[in-house]
Enzyme design. Structure first.
Site, PDB file in Angstrom:
ATOM      1  N   ASP A 216       0.851  -1.185   0.000  1.00  0.00           N
ATOM      2  CA  ASP A 216       0.000   0.000   0.000  1.00  0.00           C
ATOM      3  C   ASP A 216       0.887   1.235   0.000  1.00  0.00           C
ATOM      4  OD1 ASP A 216      -2.378   1.429   0.077  1.00  0.00           O
ATOM      5  OD2 ASP A 216      -2.459   1.462   2.263  1.00  0.00           O
TER       6      ASP A 216
ATOM      7  N   HIS B 116       3.254   2.628  -8.862  1.00  0.00           N
ATOM      8  CA  HIS B 116       2.881   1.229  -9.045  1.00  0.00           C
ATOM      9  C   HIS B 116       4.049   0.426  -9.627  1.00  0.00           C
ATOM     10  CE1 HIS B 116      -1.138   2.019  -7.829  1.00  0.00           C
ATOM     11  NE2 HIS B 116      -1.454   2.731  -8.891  1.00  0.00           N
TER      12      HIS B 116
ATOM     13  N   LEU C 240       9.309 -21.588  -4.299  1.00  0.00           N
ATOM     14  CA  LEU C 240       8.430 -20.606  -3.671  1.00  0.00           C
ATOM     15  C   LEU C 240       7.101 -20.532  -4.408  1.00  0.00           C
ATOM     16  CD1 LEU C 240       8.156 -18.288  -1.546  1.00  0.00           C
ATOM     17  CD2 LEU C 240       8.979 -16.741  -3.333  1.00  0.00           C
TER      18      LEU C 240
END
Length: 257
Positions: free
Chosen positions: A35, A53, A145
């Site tokens: 955020d 972003h 992962l």
């Protein structure tokens, strides 16, 4: 102002010391709510949120490497919510969709990482949905992962979709509503979530100082630990992450007991 990245020798020495003092047991599954990307871009004087972003996406790639190095096995990233799809400015949303597609492709080329889309593909632009489908299919057999990309995601929608799936399956088998009501369990709902078959997140991290869940993994995070970082998304440092892991290790997890 953007925080000092802390790349000097003293910072590296501190990071090395923190790593040596990491607990033997780390979270199996970490969920990250990045955020503050737009605020970051605005504070630095950029004329477009896309700069924030893009910087946030690069940070998430780096974050995943930190997790992999520490032995964390599953990471869920909250990248685009259903609310974002409905409420974001169209230009910003177009940029964000391109950035997410680029990030998904990059992650799918990491050695042995498994990338999985979690969310509603039908709500996404076809080009992005195709990219997410392709990287999910191409990395499905990977055993490293496990990266969940929550795109076009909403926790309430996920629960609705899970219940619909259970009802449809039960109907195919010719069962009655009474039988379904009697047999329905939390475990059954969990199996039909987008993350079905995965362990719930042990730790949920959110950047930018905000302390909200924002419709992210509502069902799965019932017994998760939460850690809130003041840094805006692109400014997250490895030291912030290691402190979160160390803090997690000190908590007495009761799981509702």
């Amino acid at each position: 102002m953007r925080r000092n990245e802390g790349r000097g020798p003293l910072y590296r020495l501190y990071i090395s010391r923190l790593r040596r003092r990491m607990p033997a047991t780390v979270p199996h599954h970490v969920a990250m709510m990045i955020d503050g990307n737009r605020r970051w871009a605005r504070q630095l004087g950029f004329d477009s949120a896309a700069h924030g972003h893009r910087a946030g996406a690069a940070k998430m790639h780096e974050f995943l490497r930190w997790c992999d190095d520490l032995g964390i096995q599953v990471v869920s990233l909250y990248l685009l919510s259903n609310d974002n799809l409905r409420k974001r400015d169209s230009r910003e949303l177009d940029d964000l969709i391109d950035i997410i597609a680029e990030l998904a492709r990059e992650l799918s080329h990491e050695p042995d990482w498994r990338v999985q889309h979690v969310g509603r593909s039908d709500d996404l632009p076809p080009a992005l949905a195709e990219v997410l489908h392709e990287v999910t299919a191409r990395t499905r057999s990977h055993t490293g992962l496990h990266v969940n990309l929550a795109v076009g995601y909403g926790g309430r929608s996920e629960i609705v979709d899970a219940v619909r799936s259970i009802i449809a399956k039960h109907d195919e088998q010719g069962g009655s509503l009474e039988e379904l009501a009697a047999s329905l369990t939390p475990e059954q709902i969990g199996e039909h979530l987008y993350t079905g078959g995965q362990a719930d997140p042990d730790l949920v991290i959110r950047t930018s100082g905000e302390q909200r869940l924002s419709d992210f993994l509502l069902w799965q995070s019932a017994h998760s630990e939460f850690y809130f970082v003041e840094a805006l998304g692109p400014d997250l440092r490895e030291v912030d992450f290691l402190r979160a892991i160390r803090d997690f290790a000190t908590r007495d997890r009761r799981f509702g007991q």
